[in-house]
Design a protein around this motif. Structure first.
Motif, PDB file in Angstrom:
ATOM      1  N   ILE A 192      76.558  36.943  21.755  1.00 13.41           N
ATOM      2  CA  ILE A 192      75.586  37.380  22.754  1.00 13.41           C
ATOM      3  C   ILE A 192      74.167  37.005  22.321  1.00 13.41           C
ATOM      4  CG2 ILE A 192      75.108  39.702  21.882  1.00 13.41           C
ATOM      5  CD1 ILE A 192      75.842  38.745  25.551  1.00 13.41           C
ATOM      6  N   TYR A 193      73.917  36.996  21.003  1.00 11.51           N
ATOM      7  CA  TYR A 193      72.605  36.572  20.525  1.00 11.51           C
ATOM      8  C   TYR A 193      72.380  35.084  20.819  1.00 11.51           C
ATOM      9  CZ  TYR A 193      71.950  40.945  17.945  1.00 11.51           C
ATOM     10  OH  TYR A 193      71.774  42.266  17.602  1.00 11.51           O
ATOM     11  N   PHE A 194      73.420  34.267  20.646  1.00 10.54           N
ATOM     12  CA  PHE A 194      73.297  32.842  20.954  1.00 10.54           C
ATOM     13  C   PHE A 194      73.109  32.620  22.454  1.00 10.54           C
ATOM     14  CE2 PHE A 194      75.511  31.846  16.797  1.00 10.54           C
ATOM     15  CZ  PHE A 194      74.424  31.174  16.257  1.00 10.54           C
ATOM     16  N   VAL A 195      73.772  33.430  23.265  1.00 15.17           N
ATOM     17  CA  VAL A 195      73.595  33.320  24.713  1.00 15.17           C
ATOM     18  C   VAL A 195      72.128  33.529  25.077  1.00 15.17           C
ATOM     19  CG1 VAL A 195      74.099  34.408  26.935  1.00 15.17           C
ATOM     20  CG2 VAL A 195      75.957  33.939  25.335  1.00 15.17           C
ATOM     21  N   TYR A 196      71.533  34.564  24.527  1.00 18.41           N
ATOM     22  CA  TYR A 196      70.115  34.841  24.806  1.00 18.41           C
ATOM     23  C   TYR A 196      69.221  33.736  24.241  1.00 18.41           C
ATOM     24  CZ  TYR A 196      70.615  39.537  26.749  1.00 18.41           C
ATOM     25  OH  TYR A 196      70.904  40.595  27.574  1.00 18.41           O
ATOM     26  N   PHE A 197      69.567  33.246  23.068  1.00 20.20           N
ATOM     27  CA  PHE A 197      68.726  32.228  22.431  1.00 20.20           C
ATOM     28  C   PHE A 197      68.711  30.929  23.230  1.00 20.20           C
ATOM     29  CE2 PHE A 197      68.676  28.641  19.290  1.00 20.20           C
ATOM     30  CZ  PHE A 197      67.320  28.669  19.040  1.00 20.20           C
ATOM     31  N   PHE A 198      69.887  30.391  23.551  1.00 15.66           N
ATOM     32  CA  PHE A 198      69.928  29.114  24.258  1.00 15.66           C
ATOM     33  C   PHE A 198      69.442  29.235  25.700  1.00 15.66           C
ATOM     34  CE2 PHE A 198      72.831  28.098  20.736  1.00 15.66           C
ATOM     35  CZ  PHE A 198      72.316  26.871  20.360  1.00 15.66           C
ATOM     36  N   SER A 199      69.675  30.381  26.323  1.00 16.12           N
ATOM     37  CA  SER A 199      69.127  30.605  27.661  1.00 16.12           C
ATOM     38  C   SER A 199      67.611  30.631  27.609  1.00 16.12           C
ATOM     39  CB  SER A 199      69.658  31.919  28.235  1.00 16.12           C
ATOM     40  OG  SER A 199      71.059  31.883  28.409  1.00 16.12           O
ATOM     41  N   SER A 200      67.071  31.222  26.550  1.00 20.33           N
ATOM     42  CA  SER A 200      65.614  31.270  26.389  1.00 20.33           C
ATOM     43  C   SER A 200      65.045  29.887  26.075  1.00 20.33           C
ATOM     44  CB  SER A 200      65.245  32.260  25.276  1.00 20.33           C
ATOM     45  OG  SER A 200      65.709  33.559  25.586  1.00 20.33           O
ATOM     46  N   ILE A 201      65.815  29.076  25.364  1.00 17.32           N
ATOM     47  CA  ILE A 201      65.368  27.707  25.068  1.00 17.32           C
ATOM     48  C   ILE A 201      65.166  26.922  26.364  1.00 17.32           C
ATOM     49  CG2 ILE A 201      66.207  25.483  24.207  1.00 17.32           C
ATOM     50  CD1 ILE A 201      65.094  26.967  21.965  1.00 17.32           C
ATOM     51  N   THR A 202      66.157  26.962  27.260  1.00 12.13           N
ATOM     52  CA  THR A 202      66.046  26.194  28.503  1.00 12.13           C
ATOM     53  C   THR A 202      64.923  26.736  29.384  1.00 12.13           C
ATOM     54  OG1 THR A 202      67.764  27.589  29.505  1.00 12.13           O
ATOM     55  CG2 THR A 202      68.469  25.528  28.504  1.00 12.13           C
TER      56      THR A 202
END
Length: 385
Positions: A192-202
């Motif tokens: 879930i942390y990676f989901v937030y991270f990569f979504s925030s990147i885009t």
């Protein structure tokens, strides 16, 4: 209001035009892809001077001495001692402590009498397993060692039955219990942390290119004429897609039993939207002097990754000095991870989180104020030029 609507419509037209990043697709696709890939890759998933709280129901001279000795150990710092029963979740909420040591009533009496072993408890805040590695290891070494001091003079009296013998050899034991993720399920933390991270990147890349895009498309002068509020509202369409994508993925995880969300998601939802606003407005500030979208995108390293590193997602942050801990809140993802841990994993209520929400609103207000100041300064310079 008309200028605000025009600005938002222009962003939607740019989003759907095919000439710029189709964020409505990227938001959904990135969250779904990261969730799928890392769910497959991660089937399961060192703090020095780690902060812990103590629930001391014994309140004796020995328990006080025990707490003092634990506090002087090289890897543990006792931040608070509570003398009455309390839910340990309260003591670890808002990242106050990494765990809670429980000392039962009758500790000193049982230790001195030596009729049975006393089992101390340690409640582990396992929202980030890396945080507690050194603490758990050292408590398991310190507790038996301190208890053994009482056994030295009674080792010769072993013919007293099994329990009495165990009490002499090991008068005090520590039993650990994970509070939030006892099965070490990767979905609850790294995925879930990676989901937030990569979504925030885009989202960060998209918002960082807004200023440069307005300049190369000839809309910059019109933007200055409409006022700062109209510019700030350009991020609303992206923020809505950002919030929707993360909510949709979370809902899928929860429905299929892969994600535990103990709190009220509707109380948590405003924090996601606020993080979207924070990313958008900070991206505009970072890209303010850029002349093209690519130049704005190059500022990404200053927007999202620091929050991922300092937000306690995949690494321990307990070693950070106090000034660095507070400075880390300059990055929106740090706020978001804190909200997620408190709402989703610790099950805190909206009332419990009002103080954190208030602090986040102050942070957003400061960012908005700085953006308006920069906007007005730029507008005044162009008018006098």
């Amino acid at each position: 209001m008309q200028n605000i609507v025009k600005s938002m419509v222009e962003e939607l037209e740019a989003m759907f035009s095919g000439h710029f990043i189709p964020y409505y697709k990227v938001a959904m696709g990135m969250a779904a892809m990261v969730a799928l890939v890392f769910s497959i890759l991660l089937s399961h998933g060192v703090v020095f001077e780690g902060k812990i709280a103590v629930i001391d129901l014994d309140g004796s001279h020995y328990s006080t001495e025990l707490i003092t000795q634990i506090n002087t150990s090289p890897f543990i710092q006792v931040t608070e001692v509570v003398r009455s029963p309390i839910n340990p979740i309260v003591l670890v909420s808002h990242d106050r402590n990494l765990g809670v040591l429980y000392i039962p009533k009758g500790l000193e009496k049982s230790i001195k009498k030596g009729d049975k072993s006393v089992r101390l408890g340690y409640f582990v805040d396992d929202t980030n397993d890396a945080q507690n590695a050194k603490i758990s290891q050292n408590l398991n070494e310190i507790i038996p060692e301190l208890g053994a001091e009482f056994s030295v003079g009674r080792v010769s009296a072993l013919a007293q039955g099994r329990e009495a013998t165990e009490a002499i050899l090991s008068p005090m034991q520590l039993k650990s219990r994970s509070l939030f993720n006892p099965t070490s399920a990767a979905t609850l933390s790294p995925i879930i942390y990676f989901v937030y991270f990569f979504s925030s990147i885009t989202y960060g890349l998209t918002s960082l290119m807004i200023i440069g895009r307005l300049k190369v498309t000839g809309l910059w002068q019109a933007t200055l004429a409409r006022g700062p509020l109209a510019l700030m509202c350009r991020v609303l369409p992206y923020t809505l897609f950002y919030t929707t994508a993360l909510t949709l993925i979370s809902a899928i995880f929860i429905l299929f039993g892969q994600l535990r969300f103990d709190g009220n998601y509707f109380a948590y939802l405003p924090s996601v939207f606020m993080t979207g606003l924070a990313f958008g407005w900070m991206a505009m500030l970072l890209a303010w002097k850029t002349t093209n979208p690519g130049e704005g995108a190059s500022k990404m390293i200053l927007l999202v990754p620091p929050g991922f590193i300092l937000g306690g997602s995949t690494m321990a942050v307990g070693f950070l000095p106090t000034w660095a801990f507070y400075l880390s809140h300059a990055f929106p993802l740090v706020w978001q991870y804190r909200f997620y841990r408190d709402f989703a994993m610790r099950g805190r209520s909206l009332v419990d989180m009002l103080a954190t929400y208030g602090a986040y609103i102050i942070f957003l207000t400061v960012v908005a104020f700085v953006l308006m100041m920069v906007f007005n300064q730029t507008k005044n310079k162009q008018q006098t030029a």
